[in-house]
Write an enzyme that holds these catalytic residues in place. Sequence first.
Site, PDB file in Angstrom:
ATOM      1  N   ARG A  10       0.845  -1.190   0.000  1.00 38.28           N
ATOM      2  CA  ARG A  10       0.000   0.000   0.000  1.00 38.28           C
ATOM      3  C   ARG A  10       0.879   1.238   0.000  1.00 38.28           C
ATOM      4  NH1 ARG A  10      -1.572   1.802   5.799  1.00 38.28           N
ATOM      5  NH2 ARG A  10      -0.456   0.359   7.151  1.00 38.28           N
ATOM      6  N   PRO A 192       4.939   8.286   0.623  1.00 36.58           N
ATOM      7  CA  PRO A 192       4.731   7.734  -0.733  1.00 36.58           C
ATOM      8  C   PRO A 192       6.058   7.396  -1.420  1.00 36.58           C
ATOM      9  CG  PRO A 192       3.401   9.704  -0.384  1.00 36.58           C
ATOM     10  CD  PRO A 192       4.326   9.611   0.788  1.00 36.58           C
ATOM     11  N   SER A 193       5.969   6.547  -2.436  1.00 36.95           N
ATOM     12  CA  SER A 193       7.123   6.148  -3.265  1.00 36.95           C
ATOM     13  C   SER A 193       8.233   5.477  -2.467  1.00 36.95           C
ATOM     14  CB  SER A 193       7.726   7.355  -4.019  1.00 36.95           C
ATOM     15  OG  SER A 193       6.721   8.044  -4.694  1.00 36.95           O
ATOM     16  N   ARG A 194       7.880   4.959  -1.313  1.00 36.64           N
ATOM     17  CA  ARG A 194       8.862   4.281  -0.450  1.00 36.64           C
ATOM     18  C   ARG A 194       9.974   5.217   0.022  1.00 36.64           C
ATOM     19  NH1 ARG A 194       4.952   1.616  -0.133  1.00 36.64           N
ATOM     20  NH2 ARG A 194       4.782  -0.601  -0.529  1.00 36.64           N
ATOM     21  N   LEU A 195       9.708   6.539  -0.069  1.00 32.19           N
ATOM     22  CA  LEU A 195      10.722   7.509   0.387  1.00 32.19           C
ATOM     23  C   LEU A 195      10.344   7.981   1.789  1.00 32.19           C
ATOM     24  CD1 LEU A 195      11.340   9.348  -2.995  1.00 32.19           C
ATOM     25  CD2 LEU A 195      12.671   7.515  -1.911  1.00 32.19           C
TER      26      LEU A 195
END
Length: 217
Positions: A10, A192-195
Amino acid sequence: MNRELADMRRVYKANDLAEANAGPCPFALFNRWMAEAAKTETLDPNAMTLATVDAAGQPKARIVLLKGFSKELGWVFYTNYTSDKGEELKNNPRCSLLFWWELLERQVRVEGYVQKLSEEESDHYYTSRPRESQLGAWVSEQSQVITGREALNEREAIITEQYAGIDILPRPPHWGGYQVIPTSIEFWQGQPSRLHDRLRFKLNTEDQQWTRERLSP
Ligand SMILES: Cc1cc2nc3c(=O)[nH]c(=O)nc-3n(C[C@H](O)[C@H](O)[C@H](O)COP(=O)(O)O)c2cc1C
């Protein structure tokens, strides 16, 4: 399984963690995050994974409940001192704690070492527990192999009989609290964006000051 493991993911976007909001004190920040988790998370916001290391160097992890927290005491939990974790902590007091609050998309990692809580504090907490829990601490020889459920039920019947009519049981000498004294505390906030945001506080043992640094996700 109705969802494939590889497709389970997610986007994390509930909050962010900026230096300005985190502030300079990891204890104040943990207090704030714990209070928010107590409001938003489901059944066990105070559940934390405790990792220890055994004599062979094998890491061991299990969940325990956080039962107290302050800058002075650190993170407090209660257990059986002769359990596997108790033996591991006797040989090597270093440990790690992990919290995961899924609705807030937050993880906290604590590294440090344990000290046994004072007898008075353990007594105080023990007597505040429901009577069945007080009995349970006498019944369970935690982490020992037993022959079956019946053995536990039989021991429960014997101990219950032994303490019949006694309202407040004495605390078993093998049962009490530990305080985890931290040397490193990391706060992780999903983004978000795994950042993701990661802020780690490390204790400088020379001047006992905490320094804050940002880690790459
Ligand atoms: C939600 C949850 C809360 C738990 N809380 C405690 C606790 O506070 N103290 C404890 O000794 N064990 C607790 N347990 C059980 C431990 O996970 C573990 O099974 C037990 O302490 C034996 O661990 P050991 O054999 O590594 O010593 C809890 C388990 C779960 C799933």
